[in-house]
Design an enzyme around this catalytic site. Structure first.
Site, short mmCIF file in Angstrom:
data_model
loop_
_atom_site.label_atom_id
_atom_site.label_comp_id
_atom_site.label_asym_id
_atom_site.label_seq_id
_atom_site.Cartn_x
_atom_site.Cartn_y
_atom_site.Cartn_z
N LYS A 112 -11.89 -30.87 22.08
CA LYS A 112 -10.87 -31.65 23.37
C LYS A 112 -10.38 -31.08 24.27
O LYS A 112 -10.59 -31.80 25.18
CB LYS A 112 -9.90 -32.51 22.36
CG LYS A 112 -10.39 -33.44 21.85
CD LYS A 112 -9.12 -34.89 21.53
CE LYS A 112 -9.97 -35.20 19.89
NZ LYS A 112 -8.99 -36.37 19.27
N LYS A 195 -21.70 -36.05 15.68
CA LYS A 195 -21.03 -36.88 14.78
C LYS A 195 -20.70 -38.21 15.48
O LYS A 195 -21.21 -37.97 17.41
CB LYS A 195 -19.76 -36.11 14.64
CG LYS A 195 -18.91 -37.17 14.03
CD LYS A 195 -17.08 -36.91 13.83
CE LYS A 195 -16.77 -36.91 15.49
NZ LYS A 195 -15.17 -36.94 15.10
N LYS A 198 -16.11 -42.44 18.09
CA LYS A 198 -15.31 -43.52 19.13
C LYS A 198 -15.36 -43.12 20.72
O LYS A 198 -15.53 -44.16 21.63
CB LYS A 198 -13.89 -43.98 19.06
CG LYS A 198 -14.22 -44.89 17.48
CD LYS A 198 -12.61 -45.62 17.49
CE LYS A 198 -11.80 -45.23 16.04
NZ LYS A 198 -11.21 -44.21 15.21
P1 TYM Z 1 -10.49 -41.40 13.86
O1 TYM Z 1 -9.45 -42.19 13.85
O2 TYM Z 1 -11.05 -40.48 13.63
O3 TYM Z 1 -11.48 -41.29 11.98
C1 TYM Z 1 -11.13 -42.23 11.33
C2 TYM Z 1 -11.68 -42.72 10.03
O4 TYM Z 1 -13.23 -41.94 10.15
C3 TYM Z 1 -14.18 -40.56 9.65
N1 TYM Z 1 -15.28 -40.84 10.50
C4 TYM Z 1 -16.45 -40.54 9.97
N2 TYM Z 1 -16.75 -39.69 9.12
C5 TYM Z 1 -17.90 -40.27 8.78
N3 TYM Z 1 -18.70 -40.30 9.85
C6 TYM Z 1 -18.43 -40.45 10.76
N4 TYM Z 1 -19.87 -40.02 12.05
C7 TYM Z 1 -16.97 -40.18 11.29
N5 TYM Z 1 -16.13 -40.49 12.27
C8 TYM Z 1 -15.47 -41.05 11.54
C9 TYM Z 1 -12.87 -39.64 10.15
O5 TYM Z 1 -13.13 -38.74 9.14
C10 TYM Z 1 -11.21 -40.53 9.02
O6 TYM Z 1 -11.31 -41.40 8.21
N6 TYM Z 1 -6.73 -38.26 11.96
C11 TYM Z 1 -7.38 -38.99 11.80
C12 TYM Z 1 -6.35 -40.05 11.18
C13 TYM Z 1 -6.02 -39.95 10.61
C14 TYM Z 1 -5.48 -39.47 9.11
C15 TYM Z 1 -3.82 -39.68 9.31
C16 TYM Z 1 -6.15 -39.73 7.96
C17 TYM Z 1 -4.04 -39.78 11.48
N7 TYM Z 1 -3.32 -39.74 10.47
C18 TYM Z 1 -3.68 -38.88 7.91
C19 TYM Z 1 -6.33 -39.42 7.08
C20 TYM Z 1 -4.51 -39.49 7.02
C21 TYM Z 1 -8.53 -39.94 12.95
O7 TYM Z 1 -8.69 -38.86 14.09
O8 TYM Z 1 -9.42 -40.42 12.65
#
Ligand code: TYM
Length: 332
Positions: A112, A195, A198
């Protein structure tokens, strides 16, 4: 019951189906036999610029999508991260035991910040994984169900927990990532080696949970495939078809083998039509339920407030313990 923690960023109007398949689907199953905490991580979202008005709405929409997808807010603790101040507070303490180089090695940060340039990259983005560690550790979570892209962040969380424990005495539970191999990474339909995300620059290959069903069906029909015309799973040579097979298999709850058999000798058009139907029948109802929940924002806010209260009770105990362990004088 074993504790479980996970979250998602409210960084768009809608979640994408990678979020659903990689995370939400598992959450829904796991909430039955875990004491589950699911947050909408708005403090993480502001590590890159957000429009304040849009962010508020996206936060509600993300919570509504959790519920619409099957998270039960009377069984699981579903709340907004910034409603529980302990997250930011513990993150500060953890920042002080995180190495600068250690944080700089996080691949999501490197990607990023390389894209944005150092001047546009905030210190908040740099500290992002430390806040995530605070999320998890506040709740003594044993299990963290996430997609593959969060693996390194959970590793860091484990390292920080172990370091804190050895420096200041046993305080945190060391959590474990739970990543389902087959669904850990859903790829962009137009660029099936990247991947689905969003924050993708082009939305042509992203299926949004809240898009009109007809829009999603069209995107499936236009998904990039290959020229050999055989519906077969081969990640190396047929990334487009393999990704569609994964999505189909998960949403229809069928094995990839049985789908290969069903579509043997038929064209990609037929296969995509079948998948489009499954996508529409899965996300159509979720979309309807989400919109219905958003029709009554006061009720949604009430649910979030009750759940934040529940989350705070757990988080405050851990935070107080951590403050005490590092030697902060506690008020009487
Ligand atoms: P975020 O918002 O990017 O994504 C949320 C969840 O979706 C999963 N994910 C995917 N899984 C499979 N294929 C994809 N293309 C795909 N895109 C997203 C992500 O792996 C995630 O599980 N940092 C985290 C949010 C967070 C978090 C936490 C997660 C903050 N605190 C504590 C677990 C525990 C994030 O940005 O997820």
């Amino acid at each position: 019951l074993p504790r479980l923690y996970s979250g998602m960023q409210p960084s768009a109007d809608s979640l994408q189906i990678g979020n659903y398949i990689g995370a939400l689907l598992q959450w829904k199953e796991l909430q039955r036999d875990h004491d589950a905490f699911f947050s909408v991580v708005d403090l993480h979202a502001i590590t890159v610029p957000q429009d304040p008005h849009a962010l508020r709405e996206q936060t509600r929409r993300t919570a509504a999508q959790y519920i619409a997808a099957g998270i039960d807010p009377s069984q699981s603790t579903l709340y907004v991260q910034s409603h529980v101040p302990a997250h930011a507070e513990l993150a500060w303490v953890l920042n002080t035991i995180t190495g600068f180089g250690e944080a700089a090695r996080m691949t999501q940060f490197k990607d990023k910040s390389a894209k944005q340039g150092t001047d546009a990259t905030s210190v908040g983005l740099f500290a992002y994984p430390v806040l995530m560690a605070a999320d998890i550790l506040l709740y003594d979570a044993e299990i963290v169900p996430v997609g593959d892209d969060q693996r390194q962040h959970v590793e860091l969380t484990r390292d920080l927990a172990a370091r804190f424990n050895s420096r200041f005495g046993d305080t945190f539970v060391i959590p474990e990532a739970m990543i389902l191999k087959e669904t850990a990474k859903i790829y962009d339909l137009q660029n099936p080696t990247a991947k689905m995300s969003k924050s993708a620059e082009s939305h042509a290959g992203v299926i949004w949970m809240l898009d009109e069903p007809s829009v999603n069906a069209k995107k499936i029909m236009r998904a990039v495939t290959d020229t050999d015309g055989v519906v077969a799973f081969d990640r190396e040579n047929k990334p487009g078809i393999s990704n569609l097979l994964t999505i189909y298999s998960v949403l229809a709850d069928r094995s990839v083998d049985s789908l290969e058999d069903e579509y043997a000798g038929r064209g990609y058009g037929d296969f995509k039509k079948g998948l489009a139907e499954v996508v529409v029948s899965t996300f159509g109802p979720i979309r309807e339920r989400t919109l219905a929940l958003l029709d009554d924002p006061a009720e949604l806010d009430r649910i979030l407030a009750v759940n934040a209260g529940r989350a705070s009770e757990v988080a405050e105990v851990t935070l107080a313990k951590a403050y005490d362990r590092v030697g902060l004088l506690r008020p009487v």
